[in-house]
Design a protein around this motif. Structure first.
Motif, PDB file in Angstrom:
ATOM      1  N   GLY A 238       0.780  -1.227   0.000  1.00  0.00           N
ATOM      2  CA  GLY A 238       0.000   0.000   0.000  1.00  0.00           C
ATOM      3  C   GLY A 238       0.810   1.273   0.000  1.00  0.00           C
ATOM      4  N   GLU A 263     -11.839  -5.404   0.880  1.00  0.00           N
ATOM      5  CA  GLU A 263     -10.907  -4.597   1.673  1.00  0.00           C
ATOM      6  C   GLU A 263      -9.975  -3.803   0.770  1.00  0.00           C
ATOM      7  OE1 GLU A 263      -8.854  -6.776   4.647  1.00  0.00           O
ATOM      8  OE2 GLU A 263     -10.659  -7.773   5.424  1.00  0.00           O
ATOM      9  N   ARG A 267      -9.813   0.526   0.580  1.00  0.00           N
ATOM     10  CA  ARG A 267      -8.607   1.315   0.846  1.00  0.00           C
ATOM     11  C   ARG A 267      -8.215   2.216  -0.316  1.00  0.00           C
ATOM     12  NH1 ARG A 267      -6.741  -3.521   3.388  1.00  0.00           N
ATOM     13  NH2 ARG A 267      -5.583  -4.079   1.508  1.00  0.00           N
ATOM     14  N   GLN A 269      -7.948   5.252  -2.526  1.00  0.00           N
ATOM     15  CA  GLN A 269      -8.153   6.680  -2.291  1.00  0.00           C
ATOM     16  C   GLN A 269      -8.517   7.354  -3.606  1.00  0.00           C
ATOM     17  OE1 GLN A 269      -4.728   8.316  -0.308  1.00  0.00           O
ATOM     18  NE2 GLN A 269      -4.778   6.806   1.335  1.00  0.00           N
TER      19      GLN A 269
END
Length: 276
Positions: A238, A263, A267, A269
């Motif tokens: 990440g 998931e 996450r 963005q």
């Protein structure tokens, strides 16, 4: 199966297919459509999170038990060519670069076919016809250029030979080398590496901090050359981190190495826009 965020682009997962990089493995991709007035901002934001563009789609690997494919980029300000890379630049000093709008030509397609038939005859693009090639070049909702490389030693009455082409996206923080191909007769000139070196110089001249190279895959000879470039970062866990020693990264599989798709999507963005 569809996955989405509220008021955001919808994300999908492809069915498993044979992996093009590591024998005996299957790949899946997480992808979303790239369209509308926020296309450029979405492309910029997701490129910083390991996604790549293919026509009107953004994707990144989401394999069931493998995390070997790692998005890679060069930090332009810190890049220093090696001695062998400086020789590559000198060997290709006879070339002239031009950047044009994303418009496919028969000359480009002829070079593309020679490249595939010589180097990737059994690859997934081997059967691509001229219409599919034109779609690859022209179907882009963002700022894209075709960077051509031609020999400069042609006679006045002859056309300078086209020997290299790179489809390049201009991001807000760098250049993304979407796809490149070159004259297989210039294999000893290391044309693939030269085009990367030249894109570093283009980015430097534009004041852009990164050149995005696509995926580096430990254990894949096809992708191993990318580790030869200094100031290389990979998107791992990440975040962007220095590659360090290539031997520190493995391509081993493990059923718990990949988070559930829901998931992963949660996450992501998104850019500050109507998506946010």
């Amino acid at each position: 199966m569809r996955h989405s965020l509220p008021l955001a682009p919808q994300f999908y997962v492809t069915a498993p297919q044979p992996c093009p990089y590591l024998e005996g493995r299957a790949e899946r991709k997480l992808f979303t459509a790239l369209q509308g007035e926020d296309a450029e901002r979405l492309n910029d934001a997701l490129s910083r999170q390991g996604f790549r563009r293919s026509q009107n789609v953004l994707y990144r690997p989401a394999c069931a038990d493998c995390t070997a494919c790692l998005s890679a980029r060069i930090r332009v300000a810190d890049f220093e060519p090696s001695k062998s890379q400086r020789r590559v630049t000198r060997r290709n000093s006879d070339l002239e670069r031009t950047a044009t709008s994303p418009w496919a030509t028969e000359e480009q397609y002829a070079l593309f076919r020679r490249y595939l038939d010589t180097r990737h005859a059994d690859g997934g693009m081997a059967d691509m016809d001229i219409f599919e090639f034109a779609a690859m070049i022209e179907e882009t909702p963002i700022r894209t250029r075709v960077v051509e490389y031609r020999e400069t030693d042609a006679t006045p009455d002859s056309m300078r030979a086209l020997v290299g082409v790179c489809l390049t996206d201009v991001l807000d923080d760098g250049l993304s080398m979407v796809y490149s191909f070159f004259d297989p007769d210039r294999d000893k000139h290391s044309m693939g590496s030269y085009m990367i070196l030249d894109h570093v110089e283009i980015a430097r001249g534009m004041g852009l901090p990164y050149v995005y190279l696509g995926y580096w895959v430990p254990g894949s000879r096809k992708m191993g050359y990318k580790a030869n470039f200094s100031a290389l970062e990979i998107f791992k866990g990440g975040e962007w981190v220095d590659l360090g020693s290539p031997e520190d990264h493995c391509s081993e599989t493990h059923p718990l190495s990949v988070d559930p798709i829901s998931e992963q999507v949660a996450r992501i963005q998104l850019p500050e826009s109507r998506f946010g």
